[in-house]
Design a protein around this motif. Sequence first.
Motif, PDB file in Angstrom:
ATOM      1  N   GLY A 176       0.816  -1.215   0.000  1.00 41.93           N
ATOM      2  CA  GLY A 176       0.000   0.000   0.000  1.00 41.93           C
ATOM      3  C   GLY A 176       0.847   1.261   0.000  1.00 41.93           C
ATOM      4  O   GLY A 176       0.595   2.204  -0.764  1.00 41.93           O
ATOM      5  N   SER A 177       1.885   1.289   0.842  1.00 44.75           N
ATOM      6  CA  SER A 177       2.752   2.470   0.867  1.00 44.75           C
ATOM      7  C   SER A 177       3.559   2.577  -0.422  1.00 44.75           C
ATOM      8  O   SER A 177       3.832   3.677  -0.913  1.00 44.75           O
ATOM      9  CB  SER A 177       3.674   2.433   2.084  1.00 44.75           C
ATOM     10  OG  SER A 177       4.498   1.287   2.073  1.00 44.75           O
ATOM     11  N   ALA A 178       3.943   1.413  -1.013  1.00 48.52           N
ATOM     12  CA  ALA A 178       4.652   1.445  -2.294  1.00 48.52           C
ATOM     13  C   ALA A 178       3.790   2.081  -3.375  1.00 48.52           C
ATOM     14  O   ALA A 178       4.284   2.857  -4.211  1.00 48.52           O
ATOM     15  CB  ALA A 178       5.046   0.028  -2.705  1.00 48.52           C
ATOM     16  N   LEU A 179       2.510   1.787  -3.358  1.00 52.64           N
ATOM     17  CA  LEU A 179       1.601   2.330  -4.368  1.00 52.64           C
ATOM     18  C   LEU A 179       1.421   3.835  -4.219  1.00 52.64           C
ATOM     19  O   LEU A 179       1.566   4.592  -5.192  1.00 52.64           O
ATOM     20  CB  LEU A 179       0.246   1.629  -4.274  1.00 52.64           C
ATOM     21  CG  LEU A 179       0.211   0.180  -4.771  1.00 52.64           C
ATOM     22  CD1 LEU A 179      -1.049  -0.529  -4.301  1.00 52.64           C
ATOM     23  CD2 LEU A 179       0.295   0.144  -6.292  1.00 52.64           C
ATOM     24  N   SER A 223       3.100   7.056  -6.672  1.00 56.54           N
ATOM     25  CA  SER A 223       2.499   8.228  -7.301  1.00 56.54           C
ATOM     26  C   SER A 223       3.260   9.495  -6.935  1.00 56.54           C
ATOM     27  O   SER A 223       3.398  10.411  -7.760  1.00 56.54           O
ATOM     28  CB  SER A 223       1.021   8.349  -6.897  1.00 56.54           C
ATOM     29  OG  SER A 223       0.876   8.589  -5.504  1.00 56.54           O
ATOM     30  N   LEU A 224       3.788   9.557  -5.713  1.00 52.76           N
ATOM     31  CA  LEU A 224       4.630  10.698  -5.324  1.00 52.76           C
ATOM     32  C   LEU A 224       5.909  10.720  -6.149  1.00 52.76           C
ATOM     33  O   LEU A 224       6.354  11.784  -6.617  1.00 52.76           O
ATOM     34  CB  LEU A 224       4.971  10.622  -3.837  1.00 52.76           C
ATOM     35  CG  LEU A 224       6.015  11.626  -3.335  1.00 52.76           C
ATOM     36  CD1 LEU A 224       5.536  13.056  -3.524  1.00 52.76           C
ATOM     37  CD2 LEU A 224       6.358  11.364  -1.868  1.00 52.76           C
ATOM     38  N   PHE A 225       6.531   9.552  -6.350  1.00 50.96           N
ATOM     39  CA  PHE A 225       7.735   9.485  -7.173  1.00 50.96           C
ATOM     40  C   PHE A 225       7.433   9.946  -8.603  1.00 50.96           C
ATOM     41  O   PHE A 225       8.282  10.544  -9.274  1.00 50.96           O
ATOM     42  CB  PHE A 225       8.302   8.069  -7.192  1.00 50.96           C
ATOM     43  CG  PHE A 225       8.834   7.599  -5.863  1.00 50.96           C
ATOM     44  CD1 PHE A 225       9.055   8.482  -4.818  1.00 50.96           C
ATOM     45  CD2 PHE A 225       9.099   6.253  -5.646  1.00 50.96           C
ATOM     46  CE1 PHE A 225       9.543   8.047  -3.596  1.00 50.96           C
ATOM     47  CE2 PHE A 225       9.586   5.805  -4.430  1.00 50.96           C
ATOM     48  CZ  PHE A 225       9.804   6.704  -3.400  1.00 50.96           C
ATOM     49  N   GLY A 235       6.926   5.227 -10.390  1.00 47.80           N
ATOM     50  CA  GLY A 235       7.282   6.627 -10.594  1.00 47.80           C
ATOM     51  C   GLY A 235       7.823   6.872 -11.986  1.00 47.80           C
ATOM     52  O   GLY A 235       7.509   7.889 -12.628  1.00 47.80           O
ATOM     53  N   ALA A 236       8.663   5.939 -12.483  1.00 48.27           N
ATOM     54  CA  ALA A 236       9.223   6.086 -13.831  1.00 48.27           C
ATOM     55  C   ALA A 236       8.128   5.999 -14.884  1.00 48.27           C
ATOM     56  O   ALA A 236       8.105   6.776 -15.850  1.00 48.27           O
ATOM     57  CB  ALA A 236      10.277   5.015 -14.067  1.00 48.27           C
ATOM     58  N   LEU A 267      -5.034   8.514  -8.390  1.00 45.95           N
ATOM     59  CA  LEU A 267      -6.324   7.904  -8.042  1.00 45.95           C
ATOM     60  C   LEU A 267      -6.237   6.384  -8.118  1.00 45.95           C
ATOM     61  O   LEU A 267      -6.692   5.672  -7.206  1.00 45.95           O
ATOM     62  CB  LEU A 267      -7.413   8.422  -8.979  1.00 45.95           C
ATOM     63  CG  LEU A 267      -8.808   7.815  -8.797  1.00 45.95           C
ATOM     64  CD1 LEU A 267      -9.318   8.017  -7.365  1.00 45.95           C
ATOM     65  CD2 LEU A 267      -9.793   8.409  -9.804  1.00 45.95           C
ATOM     66  N   ALA A 268      -5.646   5.853  -9.182  1.00 46.23           N
ATOM     67  CA  ALA A 268      -5.517   4.399  -9.325  1.00 46.23           C
ATOM     68  C   ALA A 268      -4.676   3.807  -8.204  1.00 46.23           C
ATOM     69  O   ALA A 268      -5.025   2.768  -7.619  1.00 46.23           O
ATOM     70  CB  ALA A 268      -4.907   4.068 -10.687  1.00 46.23           C
ATOM     71  N   CYS A 269      -3.568   4.464  -7.869  1.00 51.96           N
ATOM     72  CA  CYS A 269      -2.695   3.968  -6.801  1.00 51.96           C
ATOM     73  C   CYS A 269      -3.406   3.993  -5.453  1.00 51.96           C
ATOM     74  O   CYS A 269      -3.253   3.071  -4.633  1.00 51.96           O
ATOM     75  CB  CYS A 269      -1.415   4.800  -6.732  1.00 51.96           C
ATOM     76  SG  CYS A 269      -0.276   4.510  -8.107  1.00 51.96           S
ATOM     77  N   GLY A 270      -4.179   5.036  -5.196  1.00 49.98           N
ATOM     78  CA  GLY A 270      -4.907   5.125  -3.935  1.00 49.98           C
ATOM     79  C   GLY A 270      -5.938   4.011  -3.786  1.00 49.98           C
ATOM     80  O   GLY A 270      -6.074   3.409  -2.712  1.00 49.98           O
TER      81      GLY A 270
END
Length: 428
Positions: free
Chosen positions: A243-246, A250-252, A380-381, A399-402
């Motif tokens: 979850g944190s990776a996702l 998005s932040l990356f 991120g890339a 949105l998708a990552c969340g």
Amino acid sequence: MSSTPDTQPARREKAVEVLKHPLRRPLGERELIVLMALLMSLQAFGIDAMLPALGQMASEMGAADGNSRQFVIGAYFLGGGFGAFFPGAFADRFGRRPVLATALIAYITLSLACALVTNYTALLVLRLVQGVLCAGLSVVPAAIVRDHVGGDRMARLMSLIMMIFLLVPILAPAIGQGIMYLLGWRAIFGAMAVMGTLVGAWVWLRLPETLQDENVQDIRAPTILRNMGRALWDRGAIGYVVGSALVFGSLFGFLNSSQQLIAQTFGMGEYFALIFGGAVLGMVAANFTNSRIVERFGARRVSHTALFVFIAIAIAQLVSARQQPQSLAEFIVLMSLSMAMLGFIGANFSSIAMQPFYHIAGAASSAQTAVRMSTGAILGAVIGNLYNGTSVPLAGSMLACGLLALAVVLFSEHGKLFRRVNREPEET
């Protein structure tokens, strides 16, 4: 079989205060927080100070296209993700200090090498290698904190560490921009080497070894793989790791494309450092707030609420992004709010995932950081490379990552959110 600090209240209450060096005064909680934040901030400075210089750097070295400038950041992220698999196991066997020393020496040496390189491909290779060898700077601080505290108290300390750590993303672009204007972009790598030397001296003089003798692990491959497997396949932990990776992926994506978004989409390149720093302020405020409330409400309640708010803001971002031309003010306000939610998510998700693994804190931190960093770097890339002159790809990706993060957290929690649970660490 030994008891852990989480089952010894008196020891837990004094956990940080007993960090002692045999010849020096004890390392107190405040100094521990600042030192761990500075160690982690070396990684952030190696990323954020580069942002204003990406265009000039790529142009001078003949990078093929506009988006390829992002690889200077992406290579470092990817190397850090892959490299994070290794330092925890060595830290569980040889101690925290030797692993930190190795990472710091690599950070200094490779920063100087990057300052001298003249080929863009060689620069990317050096950045990748630097990310691999310096991953201990991201892995070991969490293990040191987990050596002494757990549960919501660990979440509080990690929030304070993150609050100080996040001052670097606010200041680093301005510092990098100033160095670039005065001395050229190569001097930014020299500044990295200087910072690494100063923090390394502090570690050498003040940080004691925190690995307890009874928690020393074998360095054999089966032991390492078993410990890492336990840290990842535990159902209660894996949802928070992924979850944190996702969400941080998005932040990356924002970090990778921020220079182009601000300079090209909104035409405010000369104010890049100020605008970027303003967006990060939300994370600083959130981590400070989290440090004040997490022990009262619990890491799960706070982070679950933040995840729902993050999803709602991502919807608003997507609506705003699709209205062309998008207002810079709307973009910055919504981005700052999103990053604020990451401030509530990051330290809490990490602490929840680390809670069961006191005896193998190094291996657990390695495995979990590796998954977070590798997944986040790849996401991120991909997200950064989707940049098309608007912020629509970034907003849709957030949105998708969340939503995916919510799904994996529900898996870890057996479908029940907002509970206050402090799992007891494993016994060995």
